[in-house]
Design an enzyme around this catalytic site. Structure first.
Site, short mmCIF file in Angstrom:
data_model
loop_
_atom_site.label_atom_id
_atom_site.label_comp_id
_atom_site.label_asym_id
_atom_site.label_seq_id
_atom_site.Cartn_x
_atom_site.Cartn_y
_atom_site.Cartn_z
N ARG A 69 -3.46 -10.21 4.50
CA ARG A 69 -3.82 -10.19 3.08
C ARG A 69 -2.63 -9.64 2.31
O ARG A 69 -2.30 -8.46 2.43
CB ARG A 69 -5.06 -9.30 2.91
CG ARG A 69 -5.61 -9.25 1.51
CD ARG A 69 -6.83 -8.32 1.46
NE ARG A 69 -7.38 -8.30 0.12
CZ ARG A 69 -6.92 -7.58 -0.88
NH1 ARG A 69 -5.87 -6.79 -0.71
NH2 ARG A 69 -7.50 -7.63 -2.08
N LYS A 112 0.83 -1.21 0.00
CA LYS A 112 0.00 0.00 0.00
C LYS A 112 0.86 1.26 0.00
O LYS A 112 2.03 1.25 0.37
CB LYS A 112 -1.00 -0.05 1.15
CG LYS A 112 -2.13 -1.02 0.78
CD LYS A 112 -3.32 -1.00 1.67
CE LYS A 112 -4.37 -1.97 1.07
NZ LYS A 112 -5.35 -2.37 2.05
#
Ligand code: HH2
Length: 280
Positions: free
Chosen positions: A247, A205
């Protein structure tokens, strides 16, 4: 949980697995590398992403889920969608978990579908919606606010009949600044008080690229492929603070990082009986 984006526009791997054959191969590779869950998505939720219709989303993920569920019956396939129509077909095709980043807010039919199907679900915190969520997000206390939201969503799910099968996720990067993401990671342990397994998705991210760029004095954030070291550090920190599911896009390196973390923290590692080599 390995990420399988069957999309043209995902922030880190858009277009790479849009072809069903490439997606199925990548899913099988991640299972071989140690993923227990494959999270299959047909709609990007990156900041600014445009929504996709249910038909298009289903055309992307349906054949991939069907093939992976048939070829790997022991694997847990998750469908990453906010639409009940997509989730329903995905469950028919063999998915067992519904990962809804809207936490049952986007589609009024979703909670009932999960309740009646017997599927597990993951409910995630998001401030706003993907198109606008990164416009100046503000919180009182980010952990308290996220925790209150997840508590309310969990109560809703229980009322709808989903009961025990709920995972919760603070939604790293969904309507959060760099400081919010770091605070959520630092105080992740406080979410364990909700009594449900916690899912964390920091992998690749942008806050990881921003932080690394700042520390090197670079103007532009590091690109997604260069965010692996930060992703691994955040996975280990989340694990150490009690996350149950991570994840991730890079399954093999994450598995190695978590093996080291688990062995160090004394959870879940025993010396293989056949090991004869000296290690240093
Ligand atoms: N992050 C993304 C998508 N789905 N689901 C959960 N539960 N938690 C997350 O943190 C999460 C998620 C975004 O990552 P990715 O799927 O790689 O990107 P895109 O949404 O652009 O496809």
């Amino acid at each position: 949980m390995g990420v399988l984006n069957v999309t043209p526009d995902s922030f880190s791997d858009g277009g790479r697995y849009l072809d069903a054959g490439a997606a199925i191969e990548h899913g099988a590779r991640m299972l071989g590398e140690g993923a227990d869950i494959l999270d299959v998505g047909g709609e990007s939720t990156r900041p600014g992403a445009e929504p996709v219709g249910a038909e298009e989303e289903l055309a992307r993920v349906g054949p991939v889920i069907e093939a992976l569920a048939a070829e790997h019956p022991g694997a847990c396939i998750s469908i990453d969608t906010q639409k009940a129509a997509v989730a329903e077909q995905a469950l028919r095709a063999g998915a067992r978990l519904v990962n809804d980043v809207s936490a049952f807010r986007a589609d009024p039919a979703m909670a009932a579908l999960v309740a009646t199907s017997g599927a597990e679900c993951c409910l995630m915190h998001m401030r706003g919606e993907p198109r606008t969520m990164q416009r100046d997000p503000r919180y009182g206390d980010v952990i308290d606010d996220v925790k209150a939201f997840l508590y309310e969503r969990l109560q809703f799910a229980v009322r709808e009949g989903v009961s025990e099968r709920v995972l919760l996720d603070p939604g790293i990067g969904f309507g959060k600044t760099l400081a919010h993401n770091l605070e959520l990671l630092r105080r992740l342990g406080e979410l364990l008080e909700l009594g449900r397994p916690i899912v964390v998705g920091t992998s690749r991210k942008s806050f990881i690229g921003r932080l690394a760029a700042d520390s090197r004095g670079l103007e532009e954030p590091l690109g997604p492929e260069a965010r692996l070291p930060g992703s691994l550090a955040s996975a280990v920190l989340a694990y150490e603070r009690g996350a149950s599911v991570l994840r991730v896009h890079d399954v093999a390196p994450t598995r190695d990082a978590l093996t080291l973390a688990a062995a160090t923290l004394g959870a879940g590692w025993t010396a293989p009986s056949t090991a004869t080599r000296q290690t240093s």
